[in-house]
Design a protein around this motif. Structure first.
Motif, PDB file in Angstrom:
ATOM      1  N   LEU A   1     -14.377  14.595  -5.219  1.00  0.00           N
ATOM      2  CA  LEU A   1     -13.499  14.059  -6.251  1.00  0.00           C
ATOM      3  C   LEU A   1     -12.269  13.411  -5.625  1.00  0.00           C
ATOM      4  CD1 LEU A   1     -13.563  17.007  -8.826  1.00  0.00           C
ATOM      5  CD2 LEU A   1     -14.946  14.919  -8.868  1.00  0.00           C
ATOM      6  N   LEU A   2     -11.854  12.307  -6.203  1.00  0.00           N
ATOM      7  CA  LEU A   2     -10.641  11.619  -5.779  1.00  0.00           C
ATOM      8  C   LEU A   2      -9.699  11.540  -6.973  1.00  0.00           C
ATOM      9  CD1 LEU A   2      -9.124   9.873  -3.612  1.00  0.00           C
ATOM     10  CD2 LEU A   2     -10.220   7.880  -4.678  1.00  0.00           C
ATOM     11  N   ALA A   3      -8.472  12.038  -6.793  1.00  0.00           N
ATOM     12  CA  ALA A   3      -7.460  11.958  -7.847  1.00  0.00           C
ATOM     13  C   ALA A   3      -6.471  10.849  -7.507  1.00  0.00           C
ATOM     14  CB  ALA A   3      -6.726  13.291  -7.989  1.00  0.00           C
ATOM     15  N   THR A   4      -6.079  10.083  -8.523  1.00  0.00           N
ATOM     16  CA  THR A   4      -5.099   9.021  -8.355  1.00  0.00           C
ATOM     17  C   THR A   4      -4.089   9.107  -9.496  1.00  0.00           C
ATOM     18  OG1 THR A   4      -6.379   7.395  -9.633  1.00  0.00           O
ATOM     19  CG2 THR A   4      -6.829   7.540  -7.272  1.00  0.00           C
ATOM     20  N   CYS A   5      -2.857   8.679  -9.241  1.00  0.00           N
ATOM     21  CA  CYS A   5      -1.838   8.699 -10.285  1.00  0.00           C
ATOM     22  C   CYS A   5      -1.014   7.430 -10.206  1.00  0.00           C
ATOM     23  CB  CYS A   5      -0.957   9.940 -10.192  1.00  0.00           C
ATOM     24  SG  CYS A   5       0.070  10.011  -8.706  1.00  0.00           S
TER      25      CYS A   5
ATOM     26  N   GLU B   1       1.375   0.421 -10.936  1.00  0.00           N
ATOM     27  CA  GLU B   1       1.373   0.826  -9.537  1.00  0.00           C
ATOM     28  C   GLU B   1       0.735   2.192  -9.317  1.00  0.00           C
ATOM     29  OE1 GLU B   1       5.505   0.813  -8.672  1.00  0.00           O
ATOM     30  OE2 GLU B   1       5.731  -1.357  -8.919  1.00  0.00           O
ATOM     31  N   VAL B   2      -0.169   2.281  -8.348  1.00  0.00           N
ATOM     32  CA  VAL B   2      -0.754   3.566  -7.953  1.00  0.00           C
ATOM     33  C   VAL B   2       0.184   4.205  -6.941  1.00  0.00           C
ATOM     34  CG1 VAL B   2      -2.705   4.719  -6.857  1.00  0.00           C
ATOM     35  CG2 VAL B   2      -3.098   2.786  -8.400  1.00  0.00           C
TER      36      VAL B   2
ATOM     37  N   VAL C   1       0.871  -1.171   0.000  1.00  0.00           N
ATOM     38  CA  VAL C   1       0.000   0.000   0.000  1.00  0.00           C
ATOM     39  C   VAL C   1       0.909   1.222   0.000  1.00  0.00           C
ATOM     40  CG1 VAL C   1      -1.867   1.227   1.150  1.00  0.00           C
ATOM     41  CG2 VAL C   1      -1.768  -1.274   1.264  1.00  0.00           C
ATOM     42  N   ARG C   2       0.851   2.011  -1.054  1.00  0.00           N
ATOM     43  CA  ARG C   2       1.801   3.112  -1.270  1.00  0.00           C
ATOM     44  C   ARG C   2       1.304   4.450  -0.746  1.00  0.00           C
ATOM     45  NH1 ARG C   2       4.611   6.653  -1.231  1.00  0.00           N
ATOM     46  NH2 ARG C   2       6.322   7.282  -2.607  1.00  0.00           N
TER      47      ARG C   2
ATOM     48  N   GLY D   1      -4.036   3.621  -2.111  1.00  0.00           N
ATOM     49  CA  GLY D   1      -3.499   3.291  -3.421  1.00  0.00           C
ATOM     50  C   GLY D   1      -2.401   2.258  -3.289  1.00  0.00           C
ATOM     51  N   SER D   2      -2.399   1.268  -4.172  1.00  0.00           N
ATOM     52  CA  SER D   2      -1.493   0.133  -4.012  1.00  0.00           C
ATOM     53  C   SER D   2      -0.682  -0.149  -5.263  1.00  0.00           C
ATOM     54  CB  SER D   2      -2.301  -1.114  -3.630  1.00  0.00           C
ATOM     55  OG  SER D   2      -1.514  -2.287  -3.671  1.00  0.00           O
ATOM     56  N   PHE D   3       0.436  -0.856  -5.055  1.00  0.00           N
ATOM     57  CA  PHE D   3       1.241  -1.318  -6.179  1.00  0.00           C
ATOM     58  C   PHE D   3       0.516  -2.378  -6.994  1.00  0.00           C
ATOM     59  CE2 PHE D   3       5.758  -0.209  -4.472  1.00  0.00           C
ATOM     60  CZ  PHE D   3       5.437   1.125  -4.567  1.00  0.00           C
ATOM     61  N   ASP D   4      -0.635  -2.863  -6.514  1.00  0.00           N
ATOM     62  CA  ASP D   4      -1.414  -3.826  -7.305  1.00  0.00           C
ATOM     63  C   ASP D   4      -2.297  -3.134  -8.343  1.00  0.00           C
ATOM     64  OD1 ASP D   4      -3.607  -2.803  -5.930  1.00  0.00           O
ATOM     65  OD2 ASP D   4      -3.947  -4.594  -4.721  1.00  0.00           O
ATOM     66  N   ALA D   5      -2.097  -1.814  -8.522  1.00  0.00           N
ATOM     67  CA  ALA D   5      -2.773  -0.992  -9.547  1.00  0.00           C
ATOM     68  C   ALA D   5      -4.218  -0.657  -9.191  1.00  0.00           C
ATOM     69  CB  ALA D   5      -2.722  -1.658 -10.921  1.00  0.00           C
ATOM     70  N   THR D   6      -4.620  -0.897  -7.951  1.00  0.00           N
ATOM     71  CA  THR D   6      -5.998  -0.597  -7.548  1.00  0.00           C
ATOM     72  C   THR D   6      -6.032   0.467  -6.450  1.00  0.00           C
ATOM     73  OG1 THR D   6      -6.114  -2.294  -5.822  1.00  0.00           O
ATOM     74  CG2 THR D   6      -6.695  -2.955  -8.078  1.00  0.00           C
ATOM     75  N   VAL D   7      -7.232   1.028  -6.272  1.00  0.00           N
ATOM     76  CA  VAL D   7      -7.500   2.005  -5.220  1.00  0.00           C
ATOM     77  C   VAL D   7      -8.635   1.449  -4.363  1.00  0.00           C
ATOM     78  CG1 VAL D   7      -8.267   4.357  -4.705  1.00  0.00           C
ATOM     79  CG2 VAL D   7      -6.773   3.925  -6.684  1.00  0.00           C
TER      80      VAL D   7
END
Length: 467
Positions: A161-165, A149-150, A66-67, A84-90
């Motif tokens: 709103l939620l922003a993710t990168c 990875e997120v 979990v990043r 946000g996780s290195f598994d590409a999900t939120v």
């Protein structure tokens, strides 16, 4: 300043028990004295800032590290956490704030009151296997869309709103429909960055998003009618921009030597009036070992410009941002994170050299500012090409500022890199404990401000800054 004892950073306590693996980031709750920490062991730990002990462990939602984590603002009755996780999900997690209250409604479980050392309450808080407690976190929804990875998650100031990168070079904006069924809608996917996007951070009062990237740039994003787009691209760093953070609306410089009371208050009011149209500034840190301050140029002043400062290469011309200052060099290796205190206005940075540095912005003494102005110099608010932006040419010399290193802590986590630093508030210590006030303001007598650092050794440490 003359006549004042030197500032210092002192260790308060570790959050216990620590993680057995690397910790990436710590996120303070917007209203409660608790924090969430992200770990490589695929969990998020929630700790009390009252007694520094573990309250609960969030697990089972992610398959890799979990990043990043962020608490949703303006929520009543429950706490909502995005991860946000290195598994590409939120992941979106929820927990009722009333959980753990006694029959008469007294707060108990969130660690809002400090139990005596050795008491059963501390023993229970230390028990990371408390399954009943962990079950109170409800895994609401998994947001799937990124290809890699997120790296960062951030809620807008309204919480809608939620922003993710991600490492996939994209930024996603999701809307929380708040329909009672935990539904989120994808409203935008931006892909203008050419490399990994390391951090996203929302403006404190506007729906304006800043992003930092491995491509050495910072980009600003806004919604235009029905679509989101880039409104500015900030160039100035010579390496990966690891992190960005915003100034609070009410922040401002501290007094110069000899100025106190109404004299300083008057100068601060005039300084804010001069910059009111540009709004809060942005701070950034980089692999190039620098910390930089950026300011937006008001549109009516920008339109009078004959050109754009050379460090700015905006792909869109909606906004012009310029580099206002480069803070004093204080790190020997990459700077991974920077935090701008919303209470005291201090800036903290840390990174690969394990050092914590705290900076303070001060008004330049009138004699020094006037002398520089009389010689045609511009000691502050100059862009990287040596040009003075349009909205600073007429600034009163008495309102000029400078950044200085206030305090430094070496080897904060021993030999380990420090991945993150943040400011947090906690109840003041009582029962004979020394109180360290980290703010020159007495606006909140019930709280004190502390620093929290998160490192590769799995530990999370709290610090008091005395000035």
């Amino acid at each position: 300043m003359a006549g004042r004892p030197p500032a210092s950073i002192s260790h308060l306590a570790d959050l216990t028990p620590p993680s057995a693996e690397r910790c990436w980031l710590t996120s303070p709750h917007p209203t409660l004295p608790i924090v969430a920490t992200c770990s490589s062991d695929k969990t998020v730990r929630v700790y009390s800032l009252t007694n520094f002990h573990l309250l609960s462990t969030i697990s089972g939602g992610h398959k890799r590290s979990v990043r990043s984590a962020a608490w949703k603002p303006l929520v009543k009755g429950e706490s909502v956490l995005a991860t946000g996780s290195f598994d590409a999900t939120v992941g979106i997690w929820r927990r009722w704030d009333s959980y753990g209250r006694t029959a008469d409604g007294a707060e108990e479980d969130w660690g809002l009151s400090a139990p005596a050392p050795g008491s059963s309450a501390v023993a229970n808080a230390n028990d990371s296997d408390n399954e009943d407690e962990d079950e109170e976190w409800r895994f609401a929804v998994l947001l799937d869309g990124h290809d890699s990875e997120v790296k960062s998650v951030s809620w807008s100031p309204s919480g809608t709103l939620l922003a993710t990168c991600s490492r996939d070079k994209s930024i996603w904006i999701w809307e929380d429909l708040d329909d009672g069924d935990n539904n989120f809608e994808t409203v935008a996917v931006m892909q203008e960055h050419t490399q990994d996007v390391k951090c996203v951070s929302w403006h404190p009062v506007e729906e304006c998003l800043a992003s930092a990237s491995y491509d050495n740039t910072i980009r600003m994003w806004r919604e235009d009618i029905d679509d989101w787009g880039q409104v500015a691209c900030l160039r100035g760093h010579d390496g990966t921009v690891w992190y960005v953070d915003w100034e609070a609306v009410e922040n401002g410089p501290t007094s110069s030597s000899g100025e106190e009371g109404e004299e300083h208050a008057s100068k601060l009011r005039r300084w804010k009036e001069h910059h009111v149209l540009s709004g809060p500034r942005l701070v950034s840190c980089s692999d190039d070992r620098t910390v930089r301050i950026w300011r937006r140029q008001p549109k009516e002043q920008r339109s009078a410009n004959s050109g754009i400062p050379s460090i700015i290469r905006p792909m869109g011309l909606d906004e012009t941002w310029y580099e206002e200052a480069v803070l004093p060099k204080a790190h020997e290796l990459s700077i991974y994170t920077v935090a701008w205190s919303k209470r005291s206005g201090l800036v903290a940075s840390t990174g690969a050299d394990g050092r914590i540095v705290v900076y303070e912005e001060r008004f330049v003494p009138v004699d020094s500012a006037a002398a520089a102005a009389s010689e045609g110099q511009q000691p502050m608010e100059i862009d990287g090409a040596g040009q003075t932006p349009q909205n600073t040419t007429s600034i009163d010399p008495s309102l000029r500022t400078e950044w200085t290193v206030l305090a430094t802590m070496e080897a904060a986590h021993g030999i380990y890199e420090v991945n993150h630093v943040c400011w947090a508030k906690r109840p003041r210590r009582r029962q004979g404990e020394e109180v360290l006030d980290t703010s020159s303001s007495s606006s909140s007598l019930a709280e004190e401000e502390i620093l929290i650092t998160t490192a590769d050794d799995g530990s999370v440490k709290t610090w008091a800054v005395k000035r």
